[in-house]
Scaffold this motif. Structure first.
Motif, PDB file in Angstrom:
ATOM      1  N   SER A 134       0.708   1.093   5.709  1.00 37.45           N
ATOM      2  CA  SER A 134       1.169   1.468   4.373  1.00 37.45           C
ATOM      3  C   SER A 134       2.568   2.079   4.391  1.00 37.45           C
ATOM      4  O   SER A 134       3.265   2.090   3.364  1.00 37.45           O
ATOM      5  N   GLU A 135       3.003   2.580   5.540  1.00 39.53           N
ATOM      6  CA  GLU A 135       4.355   3.124   5.619  1.00 39.53           C
ATOM      7  C   GLU A 135       5.399   2.061   5.284  1.00 39.53           C
ATOM      8  O   GLU A 135       6.466   2.367   4.727  1.00 39.53           O
ATOM      9  N   MET A 136       5.082   0.801   5.597  1.00 41.11           N
ATOM     10  CA  MET A 136       6.035  -0.280   5.360  1.00 41.11           C
ATOM     11  C   MET A 136       6.379  -0.410   3.883  1.00 41.11           C
ATOM     12  O   MET A 136       7.499  -0.808   3.529  1.00 41.11           O
ATOM     13  N   MET A 137       5.454  -0.072   3.001  1.00 43.42           N
ATOM     14  CA  MET A 137       5.713  -0.129   1.570  1.00 43.42           C
ATOM     15  C   MET A 137       6.889   0.776   1.205  1.00 43.42           C
ATOM     16  O   MET A 137       7.790   0.379   0.457  1.00 43.42           O
ATOM     17  N   PHE A 138       6.895   1.983   1.731  1.00 49.55           N
ATOM     18  CA  PHE A 138       7.956   2.943   1.420  1.00 49.55           C
ATOM     19  C   PHE A 138       9.275   2.581   2.107  1.00 49.55           C
ATOM     20  O   PHE A 138      10.356   2.778   1.546  1.00 49.55           O
ATOM     21  N   MET A 139       9.181   2.002   3.297  1.00 47.62           N
ATOM     22  CA  MET A 139      10.384   1.594   4.013  1.00 47.62           C
ATOM     23  C   MET A 139      11.089   0.451   3.288  1.00 47.62           C
ATOM     24  O   MET A 139      12.321   0.443   3.141  1.00 47.62           O
ATOM     25  N   VAL A 140      10.316  -0.539   2.835  1.00 40.68           N
ATOM     26  CA  VAL A 140      10.896  -1.682   2.124  1.00 40.68           C
ATOM     27  C   VAL A 140      11.484  -1.222   0.786  1.00 40.68           C
ATOM     28  O   VAL A 140      12.587  -1.642   0.397  1.00 40.68           O
ATOM     29  N   ASN A 141      10.763  -0.383   0.078  1.00 35.56           N
ATOM     30  CA  ASN A 141      11.259   0.133  -1.199  1.00 35.56           C
ATOM     31  C   ASN A 141      12.608   0.842  -1.012  1.00 35.56           C
ATOM     32  O   ASN A 141      13.562   0.601  -1.767  1.00 35.56           O
ATOM     33  N   LYS A 142      12.699   1.670   0.004  1.00 36.10           N
ATOM     34  CA  LYS A 142      13.941   2.416   0.271  1.00 36.10           C
ATOM     35  C   LYS A 142      15.086   1.467   0.609  1.00 36.10           C
ATOM     36  O   LYS A 142      16.223   1.633   0.115  1.00 36.10           O
ATOM     37  N   ALA A 143      14.800   0.454   1.435  1.00 39.10           N
ATOM     38  CA  ALA A 143      15.842  -0.490   1.844  1.00 39.10           C
ATOM     39  C   ALA A 143      16.339  -1.318   0.657  1.00 39.10           C
ATOM     40  O   ALA A 143      17.544  -1.543   0.502  1.00 39.10           O
ATOM     41  N   LEU A 144      15.433  -1.763  -0.194  1.00 35.56           N
ATOM     42  CA  LEU A 144      15.832  -2.613  -1.322  1.00 35.56           C
ATOM     43  C   LEU A 144      16.543  -1.820  -2.404  1.00 35.56           C
ATOM     44  O   LEU A 144      17.375  -2.370  -3.139  1.00 35.56           O
ATOM     45  N   LYS A 145      16.236  -0.548  -2.518  1.00 34.27           N
ATOM     46  CA  LYS A 145      16.933   0.289  -3.494  1.00 34.27           C
ATOM     47  C   LYS A 145      18.425   0.395  -3.178  1.00 34.27           C
ATOM     48  O   LYS A 145      19.246   0.661  -4.061  1.00 34.27           O
ATOM     49  N   LYS A 146      18.779   0.190  -1.910  1.00 32.52           N
ATOM     50  CA  LYS A 146      20.175   0.276  -1.487  1.00 32.52           C
ATOM     51  C   LYS A 146      20.955  -0.996  -1.802  1.00 32.52           C
ATOM     52  O   LYS A 146      22.183  -0.999  -1.725  1.00 32.52           O
ATOM     53  N   GLU A 147      20.233  -2.088  -2.114  1.00 28.56           N
ATOM     54  CA  GLU A 147      20.907  -3.364  -2.360  1.00 28.56           C
ATOM     55  C   GLU A 147      21.571  -3.354  -3.733  1.00 28.56           C
ATOM     56  O   GLU A 147      20.911  -3.158  -4.753  1.00 28.56           O
ATOM     57  N   PRO A 150       2.699  -7.389   7.348  1.00 27.64           N
ATOM     58  CA  PRO A 150       1.671  -6.831   6.475  1.00 27.64           C
ATOM     59  C   PRO A 150       2.011  -7.048   4.997  1.00 27.64           C
ATOM     60  O   PRO A 150       3.183  -7.155   4.630  1.00 27.64           O
ATOM     61  N   HIS A 151       0.991  -7.079   4.160  1.00 28.28           N
ATOM     62  CA  HIS A 151       1.203  -7.270   2.734  1.00 28.28           C
ATOM     63  C   HIS A 151       1.896  -6.078   2.092  1.00 28.28           C
ATOM     64  O   HIS A 151       2.388  -6.186   0.963  1.00 28.28           O
ATOM     65  N   THR A 152       1.970  -4.974   2.804  1.00 26.26           N
ATOM     66  CA  THR A 152       2.689  -3.817   2.280  1.00 26.26           C
ATOM     67  C   THR A 152       4.187  -4.102   2.127  1.00 26.26           C
ATOM     68  O   THR A 152       4.883  -3.386   1.404  1.00 26.26           O
ATOM     69  N   VAL A 153       4.703  -5.155   2.798  1.00 28.12           N
ATOM     70  CA  VAL A 153       6.079  -5.596   2.560  1.00 28.12           C
ATOM     71  C   VAL A 153       6.226  -6.036   1.105  1.00 28.12           C
ATOM     72  O   VAL A 153       7.201  -5.703   0.425  1.00 28.12           O
ATOM     73  N   HIS A 154       5.228  -6.785   0.609  1.00 25.19           N
ATOM     74  CA  HIS A 154       5.249  -7.220  -0.795  1.00 25.19           C
ATOM     75  C   HIS A 154       5.087  -6.028  -1.736  1.00 25.19           C
ATOM     76  O   HIS A 154       5.714  -5.964  -2.796  1.00 25.19           O
ATOM     77  N   TRP A 155       4.245  -5.086  -1.359  1.00 25.46           N
ATOM     78  CA  TRP A 155       4.010  -3.925  -2.221  1.00 25.46           C
ATOM     79  C   TRP A 155       5.291  -3.092  -2.355  1.00 25.46           C
ATOM     80  O   TRP A 155       5.611  -2.618  -3.448  1.00 25.46           O
ATOM     81  N   GLY A 156       6.007  -2.922  -1.247  1.00 26.81           N
ATOM     82  CA  GLY A 156       7.259  -2.190  -1.291  1.00 26.81           C
ATOM     83  C   GLY A 156       8.299  -2.897  -2.153  1.00 26.81           C
ATOM     84  O   GLY A 156       9.098  -2.255  -2.845  1.00 26.81           O
ATOM     85  N   THR A 157       8.283  -4.234  -2.113  1.00 29.49           N
ATOM     86  CA  THR A 157       9.197  -5.005  -2.951  1.00 29.49           C
ATOM     87  C   THR A 157       8.852  -4.821  -4.425  1.00 29.49           C
ATOM     88  O   THR A 157       9.737  -4.642  -5.269  1.00 29.49           O
ATOM     89  N   ALA A 158       7.554  -4.864  -4.733  1.00 32.64           N
ATOM     90  CA  ALA A 158       7.112  -4.647  -6.119  1.00 32.64           C
ATOM     91  C   ALA A 158       7.528  -3.261  -6.607  1.00 32.64           C
ATOM     92  O   ALA A 158       7.863  -3.077  -7.787  1.00 32.64           O
ATOM     93  N   MET A 159       7.524  -2.293  -5.715  1.00 30.09           N
ATOM     94  CA  MET A 159       7.932  -0.940  -6.064  1.00 30.09           C
ATOM     95  C   MET A 159       9.430  -0.869  -6.357  1.00 30.09           C
ATOM     96  O   MET A 159       9.883  -0.135  -7.240  1.00 30.09           O
TER      97      MET A 159
END
Length: 369
Positions: A99-112, A125-134
């Motif tokens: 589940s940590e990956m969700m927060f990592m992906v969200n943080k990275a995409l917010k910088k784009e 993991p599907h948490t990559v998709h969840w972080g993107t949705a976030m």
């Protein structure tokens, strides 16, 4: 085709040795080779990825290093039972540490700050998709089109030891609702997703550059029938214990090489086989394909259900070796005995191998856009 700005987000990338790493790496390389501007967000490996960027003319941005560590399972004693239970329960109810990956992906995409033409997020993991949705919203789109690529299903998966806890369905529906398209490797996987999202689903198989594999010109020459299996073994799911027990108890002459990360699953059979079974650790894909070409045939251990298919079948098709497909339950000795005699009439045929060429796979992704 018009030049595109493409973003790929994945937890695994070259040089990791896994199907999802291969998926990410092959897509990135081929899109860049075709002239598109490619950016990959993944945990960056200094040195290795510096050279990869220069060689393939793409950009790799650092997703960061995961800090949540899995529960360490004790090797013996009462602590082993307790630590195994804690590891299982924290994963079951909290999807820890994935589940940590969700927060990592969200943080990275917010910088784009720039808008890509297409973003492809890779699970598992599907948490990559969840972080993107976030991260994505009407005010922060990241890309004109978001394609969520799924290797194995999550809520509808057949090959998990335990069923997913019900509340994770809201996370799955969340990303499915936001994604513009969802891709799966086989058509049977479509029914593993909720009905309201199936119209978004496209079938795009795993892809490789066939030209990267150097095929041996000479036929395999072995003193006894020699064959191999390469891949994961899962108790009760991809679990060919009937096959192993039969060959160990037999007096048949053969040599069976097993390349797997799950060596503990087959050590007892190696010991009982009187030297006929050789267990080896997993190795890099290109090295493995060279080893498999030395075999007379290769073995596929089928999953329990049809919704997930081993990606290793594509490698088997590329090297053009006869494939013996063995059911997890209900092993049929007749076909195996035929294979030992060099009779491959009951081999598994992989239809339309060209669909797995990475050039065709990338074209399918861009056709969605």
């Amino acid at each position: 085709m018009e030049k595109k700005k493409i973003l790929i987000v994945s937890r695994t990338f070259y040089p990791d040795n896994s199907p999802r790493s291969f998926r990410t790496t092959e897509l990135a390389k081929e899109f860049a080779f075709s002239g598109h501007d490619v950016t990959v967000i993944t945990p960056r490996k200094e040195g290795v990825h510096d050279d990869f960027e220069k060689q393939h003319k793409l950009v790799i941005k650092d997703l960061g290093k995961a800090s949540w560590k899995p529960v360490q399972i004790a090797k013996s004693g009462p602590h082993r039972f307790v630590t195994r239970a804690v590891a299982r329960l924290t994963n079951l109810f909290f999807l820890f540490p994935e589940s940590e990956m969700m927060f990592m992906v969200n943080k990275a995409l917010k910088k784009e700050t720039e808008l890509y033409d297409v973003m492809i997020t890779i699970a598992a993991p599907h948490t990559v998709h969840w972080g993107t949705a976030m991260a994505v919203s009407d005010k922060h789109k990241v890309a004109k089109k978001w394609i969520a690529d799924c290797g194995d299903p999550f809520m509808g998966g057949e090959n998990d030891t335990f069923k997913r806890v019900f509340y994770f369905k809201y996370f799955e529906k969340w990303f499915c609702r936001k994604a513009d398209a969802i891709t799966v490797p086989i058509s049977d996987a479509i029914t593993a997703y909720y009905p309201e999202f199936r119209k978004k689903i496209h079938v795009i198989p795993q892809g490789f550059r066939f030209e990267d594999v150097r095929l041996m010109e000479e036929e395999a020459s072995n003193e006894v029938p020699t064959f191999a299996y390469a891949g994961t073994l899962i108790p009760g799911i991809r679990d060919p214990h009937e096959f192993f027990e039969f060959i160990c108890k037999s007096d048949l002459k053969f040599r069976f090489f097993i390349y797997t990360k799950n060596v503990e699953q087959v050590r007892k059979y190696e010991a009982a086989s009187k030297g006929r079974i050789v267990v080896k650790a997993a190795m890099p894909r290109q090295d493995l394909l060279q080893e498999l070409q030395k075999m007379d045939f290769v073995v596929n251990f089928e999953n329990k259900g049809p919704k997930q298919s081993p990606s290793k079948l594509i490698d088997y098709a590329i090297i053009k070796k006869p494939i013996l497909s063995v059911k997890t339950f209900g092993f049929n000795t007749e076909a195996f005995l035929e294979f030992l005699e060099g009779n491959y009439q009951n081999q598994l045929i992989i239809p339309d191998a060209d669909q797995y060429r990475i050039q065709n796979v990338c074209r399918k992704f861009l056709n969605i856009v």
